[in-house]
Scaffold this motif. Structure first.
Motif, PDB file in Angstrom:
ATOM      1  N   SER A 134      -7.678  83.455   0.025  1.00  0.00           N
ATOM      2  CA  SER A 134      -7.285  82.214  -0.664  1.00  0.00           C
ATOM      3  C   SER A 134      -6.700  81.208   0.306  1.00  0.00           C
ATOM      4  N   GLU A 135      -5.824  81.659   1.181  1.00  0.00           N
ATOM      5  CA  GLU A 135      -5.215  80.769   2.172  1.00  0.00           C
ATOM      6  C   GLU A 135      -6.263  80.260   3.160  1.00  0.00           C
ATOM      7  N   GLN A 136      -7.160  81.128   3.571  1.00  0.00           N
ATOM      8  CA  GLN A 136      -8.215  80.732   4.499  1.00  0.00           C
ATOM      9  C   GLN A 136      -9.097  79.644   3.896  1.00  0.00           C
ATOM     10  N   VAL A 137      -9.490  79.813   2.653  1.00  0.00           N
ATOM     11  CA  VAL A 137     -10.334  78.823   1.989  1.00  0.00           C
ATOM     12  C   VAL A 137      -9.581  77.502   1.851  1.00  0.00           C
ATOM     13  N   GLU A 138      -8.321  77.582   1.439  1.00  0.00           N
ATOM     14  CA  GLU A 138      -7.500  76.372   1.273  1.00  0.00           C
ATOM     15  C   GLU A 138      -7.330  75.628   2.593  1.00  0.00           C
ATOM     16  N   MET A 139      -7.005  76.344   3.642  1.00  0.00           N
ATOM     17  CA  MET A 139      -6.788  75.710   4.951  1.00  0.00           C
ATOM     18  C   MET A 139      -8.085  75.250   5.585  1.00  0.00           C
ATOM     19  N   GLY A 140      -9.189  75.920   5.246  1.00  0.00           N
ATOM     20  CA  GLY A 140     -10.482  75.535   5.807  1.00  0.00           C
ATOM     21  C   GLY A 140     -10.854  74.109   5.452  1.00  0.00           C
ATOM     22  N   VAL A 141     -10.555  73.694   4.239  1.00  0.00           N
ATOM     23  CA  VAL A 141     -10.835  72.324   3.810  1.00  0.00           C
ATOM     24  C   VAL A 141     -10.017  71.344   4.644  1.00  0.00           C
ATOM     25  N   ALA A 142      -8.732  71.622   4.837  1.00  0.00           N
ATOM     26  CA  ALA A 142      -7.869  70.725   5.618  1.00  0.00           C
ATOM     27  C   ALA A 142      -8.330  70.638   7.068  1.00  0.00           C
ATOM     28  N   VAL A 143      -8.731  71.747   7.637  1.00  0.00           N
ATOM     29  CA  VAL A 143      -9.199  71.752   9.033  1.00  0.00           C
ATOM     30  C   VAL A 143     -10.487  70.941   9.166  1.00  0.00           C
ATOM     31  N   ARG A 144     -11.411  71.135   8.238  1.00  0.00           N
ATOM     32  CA  ARG A 144     -12.664  70.350   8.295  1.00  0.00           C
ATOM     33  C   ARG A 144     -12.383  68.863   8.116  1.00  0.00           C
ATOM     34  N   MET A 145     -11.469  68.517   7.222  1.00  0.00           N
ATOM     35  CA  MET A 145     -11.120  67.104   7.025  1.00  0.00           C
ATOM     36  C   MET A 145     -10.512  66.518   8.296  1.00  0.00           C
ATOM     37  N   ALA A 146      -9.634  67.265   8.956  1.00  0.00           N
ATOM     38  CA  ALA A 146      -9.015  66.795  10.193  1.00  0.00           C
ATOM     39  C   ALA A 146     -10.052  66.615  11.287  1.00  0.00           C
TER      40      ALA A 146
END
Length: 100
Positions: free
Chosen positions: A78-90
């Motif tokens: 869950s954390e990986q999926v959530e953070m993955g979006v933020a990393v791709r956006m950055a």
């Protein structure tokens, strides 16, 4: 799987694309899970404190058993999926600004 999981600190499962489940690529979903899906029996080959990861979205019962995926003591999915979006956006933000 036993050899690949032996003493693993982190187990990164990958998503099987639905188009690969059709035709001759995968004999059946049940057989795929039997040989390649992560379940408690296979996970016993990894280290006892191994971290489970999956980029999502998951095909539960195909790549990974729901009991493992939902176990917050071992799963970081869950954390990986959530953070993955933020990393791709950055990354996209940085690329569109020319790296400045």
């Amino acid at each position: 799987m036993a050899e690949g999981l032996a003493d693993a600190d982190i187990v990164m499962m990958l998503r099987l694309q639905t188009e690969r489940m059709q035709g001759s690529f995968v004999p059946s979903i049940r057989e795929y899970f039997h040989f390649f899906g992560l379940d408690k029996a296979k996970l016993k080959h990894a280290k006892p404190d191994a971290l489970i990861m999956h980029p999502g979205p998951m095909n539960r019962g195909v790549e990974i058993d729901s009991e493992i995926a939902d176990d917050l003591n071992i799963s970081a999915i869950s954390e990986q999926v959530e953070m993955g979006v933020a990393v791709r956006m950055a990354c996209l933000d940085l690329l569109t600004r020319g790296g400045n």
